[in-house]
Design a protein around this motif. Sequence first.
Motif, short mmCIF file in Angstrom:
data_model
loop_
_atom_site.label_atom_id
_atom_site.label_comp_id
_atom_site.label_asym_id
_atom_site.label_seq_id
_atom_site.Cartn_x
_atom_site.Cartn_y
_atom_site.Cartn_z
N SER A 109 0.82 -1.21 0.00
CA SER A 109 0.00 0.00 0.00
C SER A 109 0.85 1.26 0.00
N GLY A 110 2.16 1.11 0.16
CA GLY A 110 3.07 2.26 0.14
C GLY A 110 2.90 3.19 1.33
N LEU A 111 2.60 2.64 2.49
CA LEU A 111 2.36 3.47 3.68
C LEU A 111 3.64 3.97 4.33
N GLY A 112 4.77 3.34 4.04
CA GLY A 112 6.02 3.74 4.68
C GLY A 112 5.92 3.55 6.19
N ASP A 113 6.28 4.59 6.93
CA ASP A 113 6.21 4.54 8.40
C ASP A 113 4.78 4.75 8.92
N TRP A 114 3.85 5.03 8.03
CA TRP A 114 2.44 5.24 8.30
C TRP A 114 2.19 6.14 9.52
N PRO A 115 2.52 7.42 9.40
CA PRO A 115 2.34 8.35 10.52
C PRO A 115 0.88 8.50 10.94
N GLU A 116 -0.07 8.36 10.00
CA GLU A 116 -1.50 8.47 10.37
C GLU A 116 -1.89 7.35 11.33
N GLY A 117 -1.39 6.15 11.06
CA GLY A 117 -1.67 5.03 11.95
C GLY A 117 -1.03 5.22 13.31
N LEU A 118 0.19 5.74 13.32
CA LEU A 118 0.88 5.99 14.58
C LEU A 118 0.13 7.03 15.40
N ALA A 119 -0.42 8.04 14.74
CA ALA A 119 -1.22 9.05 15.44
C ALA A 119 -2.46 8.42 16.08
N LEU A 120 -3.08 7.47 15.37
CA LEU A 120 -4.24 6.77 15.95
C LEU A 120 -3.82 5.96 17.18
N LEU A 121 -2.68 5.31 17.10
CA LEU A 121 -2.16 4.56 18.25
C LEU A 121 -1.93 5.48 19.43
N HIS A 122 -1.32 6.63 19.18
CA HIS A 122 -1.06 7.59 20.27
C HIS A 122 -2.36 8.12 20.86
N THR A 123 -3.39 8.27 20.02
CA THR A 123 -4.70 8.70 20.52
C THR A 123 -5.28 7.65 21.45
N LEU A 124 -5.12 6.37 21.09
CA LEU A 124 -5.59 5.29 21.97
C LEU A 124 -4.87 5.33 23.31
#
Length: 184
Positions: free
Chosen positions: A162-177
């Motif tokens: 999917s070409g997400l790389g380090d996927w910062p959007e996903g990491l932000a969701l994790l930090h929100t959790l």
Amino acid sequence: MSILPRILTLPGWQNSGPDHWQSRWEHLHGYERLEQHDWQRPLRGDWSARLQEVVVDSPGPVLLVAHSLACILVAWWAAHSPDACKVQGALLVAPPDVERTDLRQPLPGWAPIARQPLPFPAVLVASRNDPYGSSTHAQALADAWGAGYIDVGERGHLNAESGLGDWPEGLALLHTLIATKDKA
């Protein structure tokens, strides 16, 4: 002051390669991979026992970061484990529809999917063009599990391809959790 959770990445069927965002997060942030005994022929009972073993042995709370088949694992395990109370939250990414005919054969024993509400906060992230599960199916799972639902548009299976790389959007969701649990 709350104790930071142990963050466990849970890859799906066939594991996550070096370019997968889970592998990148492990390298960048020190998260730990939940290793399974057989990535090619996953057995729900074996995978569930392994998750149980690691959660029980964790000295404090854990946060689960599951991709693909591991989302189905988390729901099944949480429905059966008395130790699910140790989980602070879960980021569930791209759950496959293992009840589909084309996935039942390569993944025997994974259907039916546990649909009980999860006993911890969770966010489910899905793509509209995931070849392993429709966004309608993902939304239904989020509803059944009591998880928040994030539609990320057309991004495939949310894996290395999917070409997400380090996927910062996903990491932000994790930090929100993590932050949500800290406020509780």
